[in-house]
Design a protein around this motif. Structure first.
Motif: not given
Length: 509
Positions: A16, A22, A122
């Motif tokens: 991340y 993303w 994450d």
């Protein structure tokens, strides 16, 4: 000042913090994606990891700078939701699998060993919505994910970390809600999480052990990040040892001790303390004998992360300790303090005590029968983006000196060292305001230009000579400052000349 033969040097990052992309392809939503899109104010500068260092597209640049440093290994993490978009194995992303295949193969072509972390903060949002690390079923969900990753990469990856910094995931999150998922539940949350993390790690380790170890001979561990706890006075030593068991021991004894299970003193303390609070059971959930057996021995080395230290003393009458991890423990009735002699940093949590890494190594070595130790994170964050990062150089040098002392004088079996981090990245709640990188990242540049700092050149020379007997840090930065004259490049010839000069002077003395 020479490091032992076979000692390896690396640098680290996490998915991340550097990948960006993303929502590329079919990637799923992580807890950090969700939280920062809903509330950018969770991060000091309002940034997110949506682009970060754009390593999803610039992975070749990452390999290039890792090779430029001469790294023996590169520690990075895999995004759970990039591999399993739903969080579960009902859907496996071909694009996600292919991305990490390209990164792994590219590193290997350059002679750099990939060291992979399966889970680095994450968590999939889908799993957090079901309770995250407080739901015991997460152990099976994590094992499913680990099985998919191992099946794709175990033929080339020989060093694995299951879960990064369970102290942060459990103690910091549930006691303080500082990190995503921003859940405050200090009564049971930290301890349910603690047990479930250990169960998840153990199930993943068993999958590798049963299906891949005999064929590929890899190693698997969990990355613990204890604060070194030092007695404030000689009278506080017993209390400090209890605090170490509460901190390091809760996340290590069930795996590394010969008996398995929680540290006995901590198990008893939590039973008694929970009863005083009115609970009919221990807030620290007990292990069954079957669970103890499952977890015990699930290691091939000890993955140690070290940044800072604290002093331990008993709470005074009328003094109320805060929740565990930052300033004390109500359960232990202890206060954690800082030593005024320890230099402060731009992160108020981290004070510099290089001797602490040696003492932590020695404690682990003695308690867990001289287990081999890989330092998987150690580094300095600064608010300055300066290329002439003298403080970071000094930090690396001082900690490596203490590691050498632990090896040569204390007999510790330390096998490698990882600088955090390879490059500036998205530093969680600090966003882009706190920089740990050996390489500077220009976050205003769409191409995210990577420029080596003085610390990169210093670390490169350590790796090349396998020794701390390289030019003095001030010498390196002085020459870098002089040679730049408006340029961000550092002359390799100058560096080699400095090293040669340093050796000639040393020999003449």
């Amino acid at each position: 000042m020479k490091f032992p033969p076979g000692f390896k040097f690396g640098a680290g990052t996490s998915a991340y913090q550097i990948e960006g992309a993303w929502n590329a392809s079919d990637k799923g939503i992580s807890i950090w994606d969700n939280a920062l899109h809903n509330d950018p104010n969770l991060v000091s500068d309002g940034t997110t990891g949506d682009v970060a260092c754009n390593s999803y597209h610039l992975w070749k640049e990452d390999i290039h700078i890792a090779h430029e440093l001469g790294l023996h290994f590169y520690r990075f993490s895999i995004s759970w939701t990039r591999i399993l978009p739903t969080g579960f194995p009902n859907k496996i992303s071909k694009d996600g699998i292919n991305y990490y295949n390209k990164l792994i193969d590219g590193l290997l072509r350059k002679g750099i060993e990939p060291v992979i972390t399966l889970q680095h903060f994450d968590l999939p949002l889908s799993i957090q919505n079901l309770g995250g690390w407080t739901n015991p079923l997460i152990a099976d969900w994590f094992a499913d994910y680990a099985g998919v990753v191992f099946s794709n990469y175990a033929d080339r990856v020989k060093t694995w970390i299951t879960i990064n910094e369970p102290h942060m995931v459990c103690d910091l999150v549930y006691n303080f809600a500082i990190l995503v998922p921003i859940v405050t539940e200090p009564w049971l949350g930290p301890f349910l999480c603690n047990k479930n993390v250990l169960m998840a790690h153990a199930k993943a380790w068993r999958i590798y052990d049963e299906n891949y170890k005999q064929k590929y001979h890899g190693k698997v561990s969990i990355a613990n990040n204890p604060i070194w706890l030092e007695a404030k006075t000689e009278d506080d030593e017993d209390l400090a040892e209890l605090a170490r068991e509460f901190g390091v021991g809760r996340f290590s004894d069930p795996i590394y001790s010969e008996e398995g299970g929680w540290p006995p003193a901590i198990e008893k303390l939590m039973i008694d303390y929970s009863k005083k609070q009115g609970f009919p059971y221990s807030r620290l959930p007990l292990f069954t004998e079957e669970e103890k057996k499952l977890i015990k021995g699930t290691y091939d080395y000890y993955s140690l992360i070290y940044y800072t230290s604290r002093l331990v003393r008993p709470a005074h009458e009328g003094e109320e300790p805060g929740p565990w991890f930052i300033n004390g423990s109500k359960e232990l009735n202890v206060i954690l303090e800082t030593d005024p002699r320890w230099p402060i940093t731009d992160s108020s949590y981290i004070l510099i005590n290089p001797e602490g890494i040696r003492r932590q190594i020695t404690w682990i070595t003695r308690r867990y029968k001289n287990v081999s130790i890989l330092i998987t994170e150690n580094g300095l964050g600064t608010k300055s983006a300066e290329l002439h990062d003298t403080a970071r150089i000094r930090f690396i040098q001082d900690h490596l000196q203490q590691i050498l002392l632990a090896i040569k004088e204390d007999g510790a079996n330390v096998v490698g060292y990882t600088v955090w981090s390879l490059m500036d990245n998205f530093e969680w709640i600090f966003g882009q305001t706190l920089r740990f990188g050996l390489y500077h990242i220009d976050f205003t540049d769409p191409l995210r230009k990577r420029t080596p700092r003085a610390s990169a050149h210093y670390y490169k020379s350590i790796i090349k000579h396998h020794s701390l007997d390289v030019p003095h840090p001030s010498q390196v930065t002085r020459e870098l400052r002089h040679s730049n004259a408006g340029s961000s490049k550092f002359s390799l010839c100058t560096l080699i000349g400095l090293i040669t000069l340093g050796k000639l002077v040393s020999n003449s003395l």
